[in-house]
Design an enzyme around this catalytic site. Structure first.
Site, mmCIF file in Angstrom:
data_model
loop_
_atom_site.group_PDB
_atom_site.id
_atom_site.type_symbol
_atom_site.label_atom_id
_atom_site.label_comp_id
_atom_site.label_asym_id
_atom_site.label_seq_id
_atom_site.Cartn_x
_atom_site.Cartn_y
_atom_site.Cartn_z
ATOM 1 N N GLU A 103 0.969 -1.129 -0.123
ATOM 2 C CA GLU A 103 -0.106 0.047 -0.120
ATOM 3 C C GLU A 103 0.920 1.070 -0.222
ATOM 4 O OE1 GLU A 103 -3.408 1.716 2.816
ATOM 5 O OE2 GLU A 103 -3.050 0.354 3.110
ATOM 6 N N HIS A 141 8.838 8.936 -19.020
ATOM 7 C CA HIS A 141 8.034 8.220 -19.059
ATOM 8 C C HIS A 141 7.915 6.624 -19.001
ATOM 9 C CE1 HIS A 141 5.933 11.027 -14.890
ATOM 10 N NE2 HIS A 141 6.946 11.314 -15.392
ATOM 11 N N GLU A 143 6.451 4.698 -19.668
ATOM 12 C CA GLU A 143 4.661 4.665 -20.497
ATOM 13 C C GLU A 143 4.970 5.188 -21.939
ATOM 14 O OE1 GLU A 143 2.755 4.804 -16.547
ATOM 15 O OE2 GLU A 143 4.855 5.275 -17.209
ATOM 16 N N CYS A 171 0.679 8.303 -14.560
ATOM 17 C CA CYS A 171 0.060 9.492 -13.770
ATOM 18 C C CYS A 171 -0.748 10.354 -14.835
ATOM 19 C CB CYS A 171 1.624 10.060 -13.623
ATOM 20 S SG CYS A 171 2.129 10.581 -14.520
ATOM 21 N N CYS A 174 0.788 10.372 -17.983
ATOM 22 C CA CYS A 174 1.220 9.555 -18.892
ATOM 23 C C CYS A 174 -0.388 9.389 -19.626
ATOM 24 C CB CYS A 174 1.404 8.992 -18.487
ATOM 25 S SG CYS A 174 3.443 8.846 -18.133
#
Length: 264
Positions: A103, A141, A143, A171, A174
């Site tokens: 988490e 990034h 991606e 994000c 992206c």
């Protein structure tokens, strides 16, 4: 970022001795030589300041300016270049740390992306593409870089099925870029399986994920069976079987519930 080494500061008494020694040495020199030494020292200081001001605009601890009580110069430290790492299989320790679906993802400040591309419609059957990439000190990034370096070429007469297994979800930036790509490449299908949700409680991030799914992307969380697949396909596993970490299933249930709430 580069490892920063602590610089040891000499004691006050040590500095006084160093200064006294320089004064005694200077007294025995003619005035012309003193001025020459002073000019050379000023030139050296200017060159060091110029070196610090170049690069990425960041100054490491070893390149900080002089303290008014100090009588020595610190050498500037070079920061590592921006880069994207691309390969066939990743190190097992990278996978176990970066893909762990905890988490609170402290220390996991990069994205690992495993990809598989199936291409159909060509006269000669294509073997597709498979591998992984990670972004490190990079402006782009993972991606976005995938479509810059791995699948830069697009033939609208072919059908592409792109499947990603990523350490975290896209994000806001992206997600927006992926939406543009999906709208431009009508014969491309994108499936994204995420280990963790990135900033899932941020309203902008939630809106970006919803818009991405609306644009045709299939987005879901990685199940334990997906981690096993990534281990066997994209990791240098030395033929060892994957052993799920503790709470792997519970963490999937947790993130899957959050994602379903976002996509309602």
């Amino acid at each position: 970022m580069a490892d920063r080494k602590d610089s040891k500061t000499p004691s006050k008494s040590g500095l006084m001795k160093k200064k006294e020694k320089k004064v005694d040495k200077a007294e025995g020199k003619p005035e012309k030589e003193k001025n020459k030494d002073k000019d050379e020292k000023m030139k050296k200081k200017t060159e060091q300041n110029d070196a610090v001001s170049q690069g990425n605009g960041e100054i490491a601890e070893g390149a900080k300016g002089q303290d008014k009580n100090e009588d020595f110069e610190l050498e500037p430290m070079e920061l590592p270049p921006f880069q994207i790492i691309v390969g066939d299989r990743m190190c097992p320790s990278f996978f176990k740390f970066q893909f762990k679906n905890v988490e609170y993802s402290s220390g996991r400040n990069k994205t690992f992306l495993c990809y598989q591309v199936d291409i159909q419609g060509a006269a000669v059957e294509s073997e597709g593409l498979r591998g992984y990439l990670e972004d490190e000190h990079s402006g782009s990034h993972a991606e976005e870089v995938f479509f810059q370096q791995v699948l830069a070429y697009y033939d609208k007469s072919l059908n592409y099925t792109v499947t990603w297994y990523t350490s975290s979800s896209p994000c806001v930036s992206c997600a927006a870029k992926l939406i543009e790509i999906l709208r431009a490449r009508k014969t491309l299908r994108l499936n994204v399986h995420c280990s963790r949700l990135f900033q899932w409680d941020d309203p902008e991030t939630q809106a970006g994920l919803k818009a991405l799914v609306k644009a045709g992307c299939k987005l879901r969380m990685m199940r334990p069976v997906d981690f096993s697949y990534v281990w066997s396909t994209f990791v240098e596993n030395e033929e060892d079987n994957f052993t799920p970490w503790e709470d792997c299933q519970d963490s999937y249930d947790y993130y899957d519930e959050k994602l379903q709430d976002i996509l309602k």
